[in-house]
Design an enzyme around this catalytic site. Structure first.
Site, short mmCIF file in Angstrom:
data_model
loop_
_atom_site.label_atom_id
_atom_site.label_comp_id
_atom_site.label_asym_id
_atom_site.label_seq_id
_atom_site.Cartn_x
_atom_site.Cartn_y
_atom_site.Cartn_z
N GLU A 174 27.59 77.12 26.35
CA GLU A 174 28.23 77.72 27.44
C GLU A 174 27.97 78.88 27.82
O GLU A 174 28.26 79.62 28.76
CB GLU A 174 29.76 77.15 27.03
CG GLU A 174 30.17 75.87 27.09
CD GLU A 174 31.40 75.60 26.43
OE1 GLU A 174 32.33 76.43 26.07
OE2 GLU A 174 31.74 74.33 26.43
N LYS B 10 41.31 80.04 33.54
CA LYS B 10 41.02 79.00 34.53
C LYS B 10 41.82 79.72 35.84
O LYS B 10 42.62 80.45 35.94
CB LYS B 10 41.98 77.67 34.15
CG LYS B 10 40.88 77.42 32.95
CD LYS B 10 41.48 76.01 32.37
CE LYS B 10 40.67 75.34 31.22
NZ LYS B 10 40.81 74.00 30.79
N TYR C 128 31.53 70.50 32.38
CA TYR C 128 32.04 69.64 31.92
C TYR C 128 31.30 68.28 31.59
O TYR C 128 32.00 67.06 31.61
CB TYR C 128 33.39 69.62 32.75
CG TYR C 128 34.23 70.71 32.38
CD1 TYR C 128 34.91 70.59 31.21
CD2 TYR C 128 34.62 71.50 33.48
CE1 TYR C 128 35.86 71.87 30.81
CE2 TYR C 128 35.83 72.35 33.05
CZ TYR C 128 36.25 72.75 31.67
OH TYR C 128 37.29 73.42 31.54
N HIS D 275 40.14 78.14 28.79
CA HIS D 275 39.21 77.14 27.97
C HIS D 275 38.53 77.97 26.84
O HIS D 275 38.33 79.32 26.87
CB HIS D 275 37.92 76.95 28.92
CG HIS D 275 36.59 76.43 28.22
ND1 HIS D 275 36.59 74.99 27.96
CD2 HIS D 275 35.58 76.81 27.67
CE1 HIS D 275 35.30 74.76 27.36
NE2 HIS D 275 34.79 75.86 27.02
N ASN E 195 45.76 74.30 31.97
CA ASN E 195 46.43 74.94 30.78
C ASN E 195 45.71 76.32 30.48
O ASN E 195 45.45 76.48 29.10
CB ASN E 195 45.75 73.83 29.58
CG ASN E 195 44.39 73.47 29.57
OD1 ASN E 195 43.65 74.11 30.21
ND2 ASN E 195 43.95 72.60 28.83
#
Ligand code: IDP
Ligand code: MG
Length: 139
Positions: free
Chosen positions: A128, A11, A51, A117, A114
């Site tokens: 994905e 991320k 998402y 993913h 965080n």
């Protein structure tokens, strides 16, 4: 591509702060092989589509804004039982609940930021993966 794979994103916060290298080391040490990898800055439309299952949740808008705030590293990772094993390696969504030694415990700065993913099901790993990698770009 043969065998089990999962899809992952490093991320924006982790890329921005120079954590991509150490995260890739943990991924390799965890027994995963990189099958495809690319740096990309997602558009708002791409992030919203990626998402879409979270659309309507209180954190959705902020998550999209965060995910398009800078480049990310998208990758396909191969390993036996890849989806489940990768979720173990990254740890809980909320880093305060993630186990010691997991990627999120080590590199996350908040629930939103965080660090990584990881696909949550084999079906989503396929979805994905197809989102970012045509078959010809997979090794
Ligand atoms: P996961 O990434 O562990 O599968 P999800 O529930 O699918 O977790 O949520 C997707 C992403 O949305 C999380 O990784 C995190 O970046 C963000 N997120 C999830 N829940 C919250 C929250 O309660 N506050 C802020 N961000 C959240
Ligand atoms: Mg998820």
């Amino acid at each position: 591509m043969t065998g089990d794979f999962t899809f992952s994103i490093i991320k924006p916060n982790a890329v921005r702060t120079g954590k991509a290298g150490p995260i890739l080391s943990m991924i390799n040490e965890g027994g995963f092989e990189i099958s495809a990898m690319r740096m990309v800055r997602m558009t708002q439309q791409q992030a919203e589509s990626f998402y879409v299952v979270h659309k309507g949740k209180p954190f959705f808008e902020s998550l999209i804004e965060f995910m398009i705030s800078g480049p990310v590293i998208v990758m396909l990772l191969k390993r036996e039982n890849a989806v489940e094993e990768f979720r173990k390696l990254i740890g809980a969504t909320d880093p305060s609940k993630a186990e010691q030694g997991t990627i999120r415990k080590t590199f996350a700065v908040s629930v939103q930021m965080n660090a990584v993913h990881g696909s949550d099901t084999v079906e989503n790993a396929h979805r994905e993966a197809n989102f970012f990698f045509p078959e010809k770009d997979r090794f």
